[in-house]
Motif scaffolding. Sequence first.
Motif, PDB file in Angstrom:
ATOM      1  N   SER A   3      73.982 -36.566 -42.835  1.00 40.79           N
ATOM      2  CA  SER A   3      72.794 -37.259 -43.345  1.00 40.79           C
ATOM      3  C   SER A   3      72.012 -36.185 -44.075  1.00 40.79           C
ATOM      4  N   THR A   4      72.236 -34.726 -43.891  1.00 44.05           N
ATOM      5  CA  THR A   4      71.357 -33.959 -44.677  1.00 44.05           C
ATOM      6  C   THR A   4      72.171 -33.183 -45.945  1.00 44.05           C
ATOM      7  N   VAL A   5      73.496 -33.227 -45.578  1.00 44.04           N
ATOM      8  CA  VAL A   5      74.199 -32.554 -46.845  1.00 44.04           C
ATOM      9  C   VAL A   5      74.649 -33.247 -47.649  1.00 44.04           C
ATOM     10  N   ILE A   6      75.272 -34.384 -47.534  1.00 45.15           N
ATOM     11  CA  ILE A   6      76.279 -35.208 -48.211  1.00 45.15           C
ATOM     12  C   ILE A   6      75.296 -36.006 -49.130  1.00 45.15           C
ATOM     13  N   PRO A   7      75.423 -36.100 -50.511  1.00 49.06           N
ATOM     14  CA  PRO A   7      74.564 -36.866 -51.241  1.00 49.06           C
ATOM     15  C   PRO A   7      74.604 -38.342 -51.034  1.00 49.06           C
ATOM     16  N   CYS A   8      73.324 -38.919 -51.397  1.00 49.70           N
ATOM     17  CA  CYS A   8      73.427 -40.277 -50.573  1.00 49.70           C
ATOM     18  C   CYS A   8      74.534 -41.306 -51.860  1.00 49.70           C
ATOM     19  N   ASN A   9      75.013 -40.985 -52.728  1.00 50.68           N
ATOM     20  CA  ASN A   9      76.027 -41.660 -53.311  1.00 50.68           C
ATOM     21  C   ASN A   9      77.264 -41.501 -53.201  1.00 50.68           C
ATOM     22  N   ILE A  10      77.544 -41.061 -52.223  1.00 50.93           N
ATOM     23  CA  ILE A  10      78.975 -40.816 -51.586  1.00 50.93           C
ATOM     24  C   ILE A  10      78.899 -41.482 -50.296  1.00 50.93           C
ATOM     25  N   LYS A  11      79.956 -42.410 -50.061  1.00 47.09           N
ATOM     26  CA  LYS A  11      80.114 -43.098 -48.870  1.00 47.09           C
ATOM     27  C   LYS A  11      80.904 -42.200 -47.998  1.00 47.09           C
ATOM     28  N   VAL A  12      80.595 -42.153 -46.636  1.00 50.06           N
ATOM     29  CA  VAL A  12      81.156 -41.075 -45.467  1.00 50.06           C
ATOM     30  C   VAL A  12      82.035 -42.118 -44.592  1.00 50.06           C
ATOM     31  N   ASP A  13      83.384 -41.904 -44.382  1.00 48.21           N
ATOM     32  CA  ASP A  13      84.280 -42.353 -43.513  1.00 48.21           C
ATOM     33  C   ASP A  13      84.262 -41.265 -42.480  1.00 48.21           C
ATOM     34  N   SER A  14      83.678 -41.506 -41.415  1.00 46.38           N
ATOM     35  CA  SER A  14      83.821 -40.281 -40.446  1.00 46.38           C
ATOM     36  C   SER A  14      84.333 -40.792 -38.999  1.00 46.38           C
ATOM     37  N   LYS A  15      85.662 -40.200 -38.673  1.00 47.08           N
ATOM     38  CA  LYS A  15      86.354 -40.724 -37.515  1.00 47.08           C
ATOM     39  C   LYS A  15      86.397 -39.463 -36.436  1.00 47.08           C
ATOM     40  N   ASN A  16      86.151 -39.539 -35.230  1.00 50.31           N
ATOM     41  CA  ASN A  16      86.166 -38.466 -34.255  1.00 50.31           C
ATOM     42  C   ASN A  16      87.188 -38.930 -33.161  1.00 50.31           C
ATOM     43  N   THR A  17      88.042 -38.128 -32.870  1.00 53.48           N
ATOM     44  CA  THR A  17      89.143 -38.447 -31.834  1.00 53.48           C
ATOM     45  C   THR A  17      88.710 -37.445 -30.672  1.00 53.48           C
ATOM     46  N   VAL A  18      88.660 -38.174 -29.583  1.00 55.45           N
ATOM     47  CA  VAL A  18      88.667 -37.473 -28.309  1.00 55.45           C
ATOM     48  C   VAL A  18      89.840 -37.326 -27.461  1.00 55.45           C
ATOM     49  N   CYS A  19      90.451 -36.533 -27.382  1.00 48.78           N
ATOM     50  CA  CYS A  19      91.655 -36.316 -26.637  1.00 48.78           C
ATOM     51  C   CYS A  19      91.439 -36.163 -25.018  1.00 48.78           C
ATOM     52  N   GLY A  20      92.084 -36.838 -24.029  1.00 50.44           N
ATOM     53  CA  GLY A  20      91.831 -36.738 -22.696  1.00 50.44           C
ATOM     54  C   GLY A  20      93.090 -36.961 -22.058  1.00 50.44           C
ATOM     55  N   ILE A  21      93.056 -36.204 -20.777  1.00 43.54           N
ATOM     56  CA  ILE A  21      94.282 -36.623 -19.782  1.00 43.54           C
ATOM     57  C   ILE A  21      94.071 -37.620 -18.939  1.00 43.54           C
ATOM     58  N   CYS A  22      94.778 -38.735 -18.484  1.00 44.15           N
ATOM     59  CA  CYS A  22      94.614 -39.380 -17.637  1.00 44.15           C
ATOM     60  C   CYS A  22      95.345 -39.712 -16.646  1.00 44.15           C
ATOM     61  N   GLU A  23      95.193 -39.679 -15.468  1.00 42.79           N
ATOM     62  CA  GLU A  23      96.017 -39.481 -14.249  1.00 42.79           C
ATOM     63  C   GLU A  23      95.831 -40.642 -13.120  1.00 42.79           C
ATOM     64  N   GLY A  24      96.666 -41.505 -12.990  1.00 47.69           N
ATOM     65  CA  GLY A  24      96.562 -42.546 -12.009  1.00 47.69           C
ATOM     66  C   GLY A  24      96.670 -43.830 -12.656  1.00 47.69           C
ATOM     67  N   ASP A  25      96.532 -45.013 -12.014  1.00 47.85           N
ATOM     68  CA  ASP A  25      96.601 -46.202 -12.660  1.00 47.85           C
ATOM     69  C   ASP A  25      95.334 -46.657 -13.301  1.00 47.85           C
ATOM     70  N   GLY A  26      95.487 -47.170 -14.547  1.00 53.13           N
ATOM     71  CA  GLY A  26      94.363 -47.929 -15.278  1.00 53.13           C
ATOM     72  C   GLY A  26      94.684 -49.377 -15.645  1.00 53.13           C
ATOM     73  N   ARG A  27      93.677 -50.016 -15.042  1.00 49.55           N
ATOM     74  CA  ARG A  27      93.921 -51.500 -15.160  1.00 49.55           C
ATOM     75  C   ARG A  27      92.891 -51.962 -16.378  1.00 49.55           C
ATOM     76  N   LEU A  28      92.107 -51.225 -16.788  1.00 48.91           N
ATOM     77  CA  LEU A  28      91.112 -51.753 -17.802  1.00 48.91           C
ATOM     78  C   LEU A  28      90.451 -50.507 -18.579  1.00 48.91           C
ATOM     79  N   ILE A  29      90.827 -50.635 -19.918  1.00 48.82           N
ATOM     80  CA  ILE A  29      90.352 -49.466 -20.613  1.00 48.82           C
ATOM     81  C   ILE A  29      89.332 -49.989 -21.805  1.00 48.82           C
ATOM     82  N   ALA A  30      88.156 -49.343 -21.658  1.00 50.03           N
ATOM     83  CA  ALA A  30      87.201 -49.973 -22.694  1.00 50.03           C
ATOM     84  C   ALA A  30      86.835 -49.021 -23.552  1.00 50.03           C
TER      85      ALA A  30
END
Length: 180
Positions: A140-167
């Motif tokens: 919001s402070t560095v990129i000029p307002c006439n540029i559209k920003v598509d930002s994607k953040n990926t969080v990697c994690g290790i899951c152990e056990g049974d997963g019944r519901l993922i939200a």
Amino acid sequence: MIRDVDLVSYLPPFMMEYEEPVAALEAENHEFQIIWRAVDRVLYNRFIDTADEYGISRFEQMLGIYPSAEDSLEDRRTRVQSKWFQTIPYTMRMLIKNLFILCKGNDFAIVGDFQNGYTLHIGTKLETFAQVEELDNLISTVIPCNIKVDSKNTVCGICEGDGRLIACMSVAEVITITNK
């Protein structure tokens, strides 16, 4: 840089025979070690990379940053560094430098699509909320307002056990500017 303090070694050899000055100087050794520790703390707190909680709080106060209760010292240090090194002019090189500081050298991708409607795609792998919040502040402070920003953040994690519901929850903000 704790220094070994031995005030008795500064006495001339003929004075070392007397017990009173030797005992007085040995008693003061501890006080000088306390002073050296305080001097080291002042030196370390002058730099963002080596500052402790007190030093980082002083930098935050200077920059107008308010930390949240769950921020770690490293999160606070990253936020201070990110804001401290935001300098004009705002160029792609400065944006990459700030992203490198924010991501702590981890992988990130930045692709500009300026031929088909000014869009900047940013891909990161930030793990904490404070880092994501700082990325939002950086965008919001560095990129000029006439540029559209598509930002994607990926969080990697290790899951152990049974997963019944993922939200999943995400927040997107779309701002449309017209000439009306």
